[in-house]
Design a protein around this motif. Structure first.
Motif, short mmCIF file in Angstrom:
data_model
loop_
_atom_site.label_atom_id
_atom_site.label_comp_id
_atom_site.label_asym_id
_atom_site.label_seq_id
_atom_site.Cartn_x
_atom_site.Cartn_y
_atom_site.Cartn_z
N SER A 136 0.94 -1.18 0.06
CA SER A 136 -0.01 -0.03 -0.11
C SER A 136 1.01 1.25 0.10
O SER A 136 0.40 2.19 -0.61
CB SER A 136 -0.62 -0.24 1.27
OG SER A 136 -1.61 1.13 1.50
N ASP A 137 2.01 1.36 0.79
CA ASP A 137 2.93 2.31 0.68
C ASP A 137 3.42 2.47 -0.59
O ASP A 137 3.76 3.61 -1.15
CB ASP A 137 4.12 1.90 1.67
CG ASP A 137 5.02 3.26 2.15
OD1 ASP A 137 4.18 4.36 2.34
OD2 ASP A 137 5.85 2.84 2.85
N VAL A 138 3.81 1.50 -1.42
CA VAL A 138 4.49 1.80 -2.59
C VAL A 138 3.47 2.37 -3.65
O VAL A 138 3.61 3.24 -4.32
CB VAL A 138 4.71 0.22 -3.30
CG1 VAL A 138 5.26 0.36 -4.70
CG2 VAL A 138 6.01 -0.21 -2.26
N VAL A 139 2.13 1.84 -3.54
CA VAL A 139 1.15 2.35 -4.38
C VAL A 139 0.79 3.90 -3.94
O VAL A 139 0.52 4.64 -4.77
CB VAL A 139 -0.28 1.66 -4.36
CG1 VAL A 139 -1.37 2.23 -4.76
CG2 VAL A 139 0.25 0.06 -4.47
N ASP A 140 1.03 4.31 -2.51
CA ASP A 140 1.00 5.73 -2.52
C ASP A 140 1.77 6.59 -3.10
O ASP A 140 1.48 7.51 -3.42
CB ASP A 140 1.13 5.82 -0.74
CG ASP A 140 -0.14 5.43 0.08
OD1 ASP A 140 -1.07 5.28 -0.50
OD2 ASP A 140 -0.05 5.74 1.21
N ASP A 141 3.09 5.99 -2.98
CA ASP A 141 4.14 6.78 -3.73
C ASP A 141 3.72 6.92 -5.23
O ASP A 141 3.77 8.06 -5.81
CB ASP A 141 5.54 6.16 -3.65
CG ASP A 141 5.86 6.25 -2.12
OD1 ASP A 141 5.75 7.24 -1.42
OD2 ASP A 141 7.06 5.80 -1.88
N LYS A 142 3.27 6.02 -5.73
CA LYS A 142 3.20 6.01 -7.20
C LYS A 142 1.92 6.89 -7.59
O LYS A 142 1.81 7.86 -8.42
CB LYS A 142 2.63 4.58 -7.85
CG LYS A 142 2.26 4.42 -9.19
CD LYS A 142 2.08 3.19 -9.61
CE LYS A 142 1.77 3.01 -11.32
NZ LYS A 142 1.91 1.56 -11.74
N GLN A 143 0.74 6.83 -6.61
CA GLN A 143 -0.27 7.75 -6.75
C GLN A 143 0.35 9.25 -6.80
O GLN A 143 -0.31 10.16 -7.36
CB GLN A 143 -1.31 7.71 -5.51
CG GLN A 143 -2.20 6.39 -5.76
CD GLN A 143 -3.40 6.60 -5.09
OE1 GLN A 143 -4.27 7.64 -5.20
NE2 GLN A 143 -3.56 5.90 -3.98
N LYS A 144 1.30 9.32 -5.80
CA LYS A 144 1.80 10.92 -5.52
C LYS A 144 2.29 11.43 -6.98
O LYS A 144 2.17 12.63 -6.98
CB LYS A 144 2.74 10.92 -4.38
CG LYS A 144 2.13 11.30 -3.26
CD LYS A 144 3.29 11.53 -2.14
CE LYS A 144 2.73 11.66 -0.67
NZ LYS A 144 3.40 11.59 0.25
N LYS A 145 2.99 10.54 -7.38
CA LYS A 145 3.83 10.79 -8.62
C LYS A 145 2.80 11.24 -9.74
O LYS A 145 2.76 12.37 -10.53
CB LYS A 145 4.77 9.85 -9.11
CG LYS A 145 6.07 9.79 -8.35
CD LYS A 145 7.03 8.92 -9.05
CE LYS A 145 8.18 8.50 -8.03
NZ LYS A 145 8.23 7.21 -7.32
#
Ligand SMILES: C[S@@+](CC[C@H](N)C(=O)[O-])C[C@H]1O[C@@H](n2cnc3c(N)ncnc32)[C@H](O)[C@@H]1O
Length: 389
Positions: A268-277
């Motif tokens: 979920s943390d990895v997906v958060d970063d991707k969403q931010k970008k």
């Protein structure tokens, strides 16, 4: 392994990109873990059930941006690798879809696949009327349920209960907060929202943020209670509407295994970063489109997605929960901490490193230096932390 989720296929529906990225990464991790922990001498079946399968809003012939193609892609890849490693694995997939045209499109896709030895089939019908059939199809094998409806009427806790009570199951549920939050205050929807959440809640005097937290936490709490499992964990991943910069939906996760909670939180943390970008880029494109010289008008993608640092809160959490008497943190404890705080494993580990370098905390079982994962909670008996006073 190479991802099947390609960013360029999701223009204008970036929230589905976050959803599919999480589904792909978590399903792959989960089935690898379950497969790798199985007995090499026995045939193991792993099931995937897509309760609102579509296809939906994917006009491509190969349905490559649908949960159908993405899940099957994971099943094939994981199965082939496990078989290479000497395991006897069988994978099965069940897709439920009420709309006949969509289901027929999905069936054509299933029939057009190269022979891959994945048993995949459709139930054409209403999910709510097919729960017993789904349970019968699952047998006693480990099953991952993906529940991705269009609204919330079909996923009330009384409807989900027979599935939640099933042993050897994990769930990813799309909790459509944008829609639910809007309807929660409507008199006409009160009963439906109460059925969805499993209890009546009072939201009248709450601000939007408090309201969102209460609605989500009530659903998570009651999923656990409804399952009647002696030990369970629930997490979530927040998917943000990139245009409005507020919650589109929450992908709610439910498991009876602590490792599931940890792995889900990491992904979920990895997906958060991707969403931010992605959100940052969409915002910058928008600004550039409007004003040819963005700097003149201030604002940037990074500023748009910036969040308040949680570092001091996380540090305080550890300091308030540790004493000078060593405290053992096992996998089970760490899963509890993740569920209680909703913070990522990365934030919690970084905080421990900070506190150690400040001389405020020590790990009594530490041997050598650990610049990344300071606490090895996943060792058989975990590790002992102590506050230095
Ligand atoms: C959000 S879409 C699914 C998208 C798909 N899971 C994906 O990620 O590519 C929801 C689907 O559920 C179907 N649907 C809605 N209500 C249903 C019900 N009660 N039972 C079964 N399918 C339903 C809709 O026709 C639609 O195709």
């Amino acid at each position: 392994m190479a991802s099947m989720v390609h960013d360029d296929q999701y223009e204008g529906r970036e929230q589905a990109l976050a959803k599919h990225t999480l589904l792909e990464k978590y399903l792959e991790k989960l089935f690898f873990i379950v497969g790798n922990n199985s007995n090499r001498n026995k045939i193991i079946n792993l099931n995937y059930v897509d309760c609102f399968a579509g296809p939906w809003l994917d006009e491509s012939q190969n349905l490559s941006a649908s949960s159908i193609a993405i899940s099957l892609g994971v099943l094939i890849r994981v199965k082939n690798t496990l078989i290479k490693n000497g395991y006897k694995i069988q994978m099965r997939a069940l897709f439920i879809e009420k709309n006949i045209d969509s289901a027929n499109k999905g069936k054509i896709y299933l029939n057009s696949r190269k022979k891959d030895d994945i048993e995949a089939e459709y139930i054409i019908g209403d999910f709510t009327e097919n729960v017993s059939e789904i349970l019968a199809w699952c047998g006693k094998d480990f099953t991952f349920f993906f529940i991705d409806p269009k609204g919330y009427i079909s996923i009330t806790l009384d409807i989900l209960q027979p599935l939640l009570m099933r042993k050897r199951s994990e769930f990813l549920i799309n909790f459509m907060y944008e829609f639910i939050g809007r309807n929660a205050g409507m008199e006409s929807q009160k009963k439906n929202i109460e059925n969805l959440l499993g209890e009546k809640i009072e939201i009248k005097n709450l601000n939007p943020e408090q309201r969102e937290i209460l609605i989500l936490q009530t659903f998570r709490k009651n999923i656990k209670l409804t399952s009647k499992m002696p030990r369970s964990w629930s997490g979530y991943s927040r998917v943000i509407n990139p245009e409005k910069n507020r919650t589109k939906y929450h992908l709610v996760y439910f498991t009876t295994h602590p490792l599931g909670m940890v792995k889900f939180s990491e992904i979920s943390d990895v997906v958060d970063d991707k969403q931010k970008k992605i959100r940052s880029k969409i915002h910058e494109d928008k600004l550039l489109g409007k004003h040819k010289n963005m700097e003149l008008f201030g604002g940037s993608g990074d500023a748009y997605v910036e969040t308040v640092s949680l570092d001091s809160k996380v540090d305080d959490y550890w300091l308030n929960n540790l004493t000078d008497i060593p405290k053992r943190i096992t996998l089970h404890d760490f899963a509890n901490i993740l569920e209680e705080t909703d913070w990522s494993p990365r934030l919690l580990q970084q905080s421990l490193l900070r506190l150690v370098s400040q001389g405020k905390v020590e790990n009594l079982d530490l041997v050598g230096r650990r610049p990344v994962n300071f606490l090895h909670y996943d060792k058989q008996n975990g590790e002992r932390l102590r506050k230095i006073t």
